[in-house]
Design an enzyme around this catalytic site. Structure first.
Site, PDB file in Angstrom:
ATOM      1  N   ASP A  51      30.750 -53.913 -39.203  1.00  0.00           N
ATOM      2  CA  ASP A  51      29.971 -54.429 -38.077  1.00  0.00           C
ATOM      3  C   ASP A  51      28.499 -54.619 -38.438  1.00  0.00           C
ATOM      4  OD1 ASP A  51      29.617 -55.326 -35.478  1.00  0.00           O
ATOM      5  OD2 ASP A  51      29.102 -53.334 -34.730  1.00  0.00           O
ATOM      6  N   GLY A 103      26.127 -60.277 -37.845  1.00  0.00           N
ATOM      7  CA  GLY A 103      25.321 -61.217 -37.065  1.00  0.00           C
ATOM      8  C   GLY A 103      23.862 -60.792 -37.020  1.00  0.00           C
ATOM      9  N   ASN A 126      37.871 -60.623 -30.692  1.00  0.00           N
ATOM     10  CA  ASN A 126      36.896 -61.518 -31.336  1.00  0.00           C
ATOM     11  C   ASN A 126      37.174 -63.006 -31.076  1.00  0.00           C
ATOM     12  OD1 ASN A 126      36.406 -59.290 -34.167  1.00  0.00           O
ATOM     13  ND2 ASN A 126      35.092 -59.567 -32.372  1.00  0.00           N
TER      14      ASN A 126
HETATM   15  C1  IPE Z   1      34.385 -54.702 -34.113  1.00  0.00           C
HETATM   16  O1  IPE Z   1      33.148 -55.285 -34.068  1.00  0.00           O
HETATM   17  C2  IPE Z   1      35.392 -55.664 -34.699  1.00  0.00           C
HETATM   18  C3  IPE Z   1      35.294 -55.913 -36.127  1.00  0.00           C
HETATM   19  C4  IPE Z   1      34.423 -55.376 -36.937  1.00  0.00           C
HETATM   20  C5  IPE Z   1      36.246 -56.837 -36.653  1.00  0.00           C
HETATM   21  P1  IPE Z   1      32.624 -56.020 -32.745  1.00  0.00           P
HETATM   22  O2  IPE Z   1      31.258 -56.488 -33.046  1.00  0.00           O
HETATM   23  O3  IPE Z   1      33.608 -57.051 -32.326  1.00  0.00           O
HETATM   24  O4  IPE Z   1      32.630 -54.839 -31.691  1.00  0.00           O
HETATM   25  P2  IPE Z   1      31.874 -54.712 -30.299  1.00  0.00           P
HETATM   26  O5  IPE Z   1      32.028 -56.016 -29.569  1.00  0.00           O
HETATM   27  O6  IPE Z   1      30.441 -54.418 -30.611  1.00  0.00           O
HETATM   28  O7  IPE Z   1      32.527 -53.562 -29.621  1.00  0.00           O
HETATM   29  C1  IPE Z   2      31.163 -57.885 -37.594  1.00  0.00           C
HETATM   30  O1  IPE Z   2      29.861 -58.307 -37.435  1.00  0.00           O
HETATM   31  C2  IPE Z   2      32.094 -59.007 -37.973  1.00  0.00           C
HETATM   32  C3  IPE Z   2      33.118 -59.314 -36.977  1.00  0.00           C
HETATM   33  C4  IPE Z   2      33.271 -58.739 -35.832  1.00  0.00           C
HETATM   34  C5  IPE Z   2      34.018 -60.381 -37.309  1.00  0.00           C
HETATM   35  P1  IPE Z   2      29.373 -58.899 -36.041  1.00  0.00           P
HETATM   36  O2  IPE Z   2      29.624 -60.370 -36.047  1.00  0.00           O
HETATM   37  O3  IPE Z   2      29.989 -58.177 -34.912  1.00  0.00           O
HETATM   38  O4  IPE Z   2      27.833 -58.617 -36.131  1.00  0.00           O
HETATM   39  P2  IPE Z   2      26.900 -58.148 -34.939  1.00  0.00           P
HETATM   40  O5  IPE Z   2      27.489 -56.885 -34.398  1.00  0.00           O
HETATM   41  O6  IPE Z   2      26.872 -59.255 -33.934  1.00  0.00           O
HETATM   42  O7  IPE Z   2      25.584 -57.917 -35.599  1.00  0.00           O
HETATM   43 MG    MG Z   3      29.427 -56.554 -33.825  1.00  0.00          MG
END
Ligand code: IPE
Ligand code: IPE
Ligand code: MG
Length: 242
Positions: A18, A21, A66
């Site tokens: 995580d 982004g 997701n």
């Molecule tokens: C958890 O991350 C899912 C993966 C890493 C694939 P998210 O970014 O989707 O989780 P939330 O939305 O913060 O709970």
């Molecule tokens: C984890 O990083 C990747 C997936 C959930 C696919 P994020 O995309 O959730 O990154 P943040 O949490 O928005 O920074």
């Molecule tokens: Mg995330």
């Protein structure tokens, strides 16, 4: 067998990857650039875990939730996943067993066939198992196992009393894996986000504020050190033989 002795290596480490982004945003880059960098980190950590002697690693790459993300981001993540599937053909030389956790039926036929093929071809390897959770949800996992158990009771010689913990574990997507010893979540959040709910029942939890793309070898080593210091009692009292 559960082990209450502290100091040993975890057998199974699961990662919630995580923070991709936010990593990109901090650099003024599009979110998808963070996912690409996160993919590099995934490869680096998998390799390092193998070198450290870890037997099972599981990575959360895409959750059942997701799909709610903007189409452009979902498409980019699927493209990265598809590229990984092509690259994974080479894993045979690393003697790595590959497993894909989650409902594969949602993917285009060519992709799901590739996953099944990679799983089949690598099944012979037992020293190191890498699992990737895509379209995975912990609740979905438990539900699909419950449905299969119900069907077995209806169609075969199985009674509800036969459904014990061991049997049910064998119906989960993770049937070939032991329970998680250490769950690692970088990215600052302290939640499971519907990952391996059953399998983490007694996992040690390690949270870090480092964003996944920056979670390098050092991050993994620090988490393993943390784990080694834990005393796992599994409900027993300290010092008692199991
Ligand atoms: C958890 O991350 C899912 C993966 C890493 C694939 P998210 O970014 O989707 O989780 P939330 O939305 O913060 O709970
Ligand atoms: C984890 O990083 C990747 C997936 C959930 C696919 P994020 O995309 O959730 O990154 P943040 O949490 O928005 O920074
Ligand atoms: Mg995330």
């Amino acid at each position: 067998m559960n082990n209450t002795e502290s100091g040993g290596l975890p057998s199974h480490i699961a990662f919630i990857m995580d923070g991709n982004g936010r990593w990109a945003k901090k650099r003024g880059l599009p979110r998808n650039a963070g996912h690409k960098k996160g993919g590099d980190t995934f490869r680096e950590i998998a390799r390092h875990a193998k070198d450290c002697g870890i037997k099972y690693v599981t990575f959360f790459a895409f959750s059942t939730e997701n799909w709610k993300r903007p189409k452009e981001e979902v498409d980019a993540l699927m493209k990265l996943f598809s590229e990984y599937l092509d690259e994974a053909e080479n894993y045979a030389k690393d003697k790595t067993r590959l497993i894909f956790l989650g409902d594969k039926s949602i993917f285009p036929r060519e992709m799901s066939a590739k996953m099944v093929d990679l799983e089949k071809k690598s099944k012979q390897f037992s020293d190191f198992t890498l699992s990737l959770a895509v379209n995975y949800g912990g609740k979905d996992d438990i539900l699909q196992a419950a449905r299969r158990a119900a069907n077995l009771c209806r169609d075969r010689d199985l009674t509800p009393q036969d459904i014990d913990e061991r049997f049910f574990s064998g119906l989960l997507y993770t049937s070939a894996l032991p329970d998680v010893d250490l769950l690692i979540r970088p990215g600052g959040e302290r939640r499971l986000s519907n990952f391996l709910l059953w399998q983490c029942a007694y996992a040690e939890l390690y949270f870090s504020d480092i964003l996944w793309p920056d979670f390098g070898k050092k991050g993994l080593e620090t988490a393993i050190e943390y784990y080694k210091g834990r005393n796992r009692r599994f409900g027993n009292v300290q010092g008692a033989a199991i």
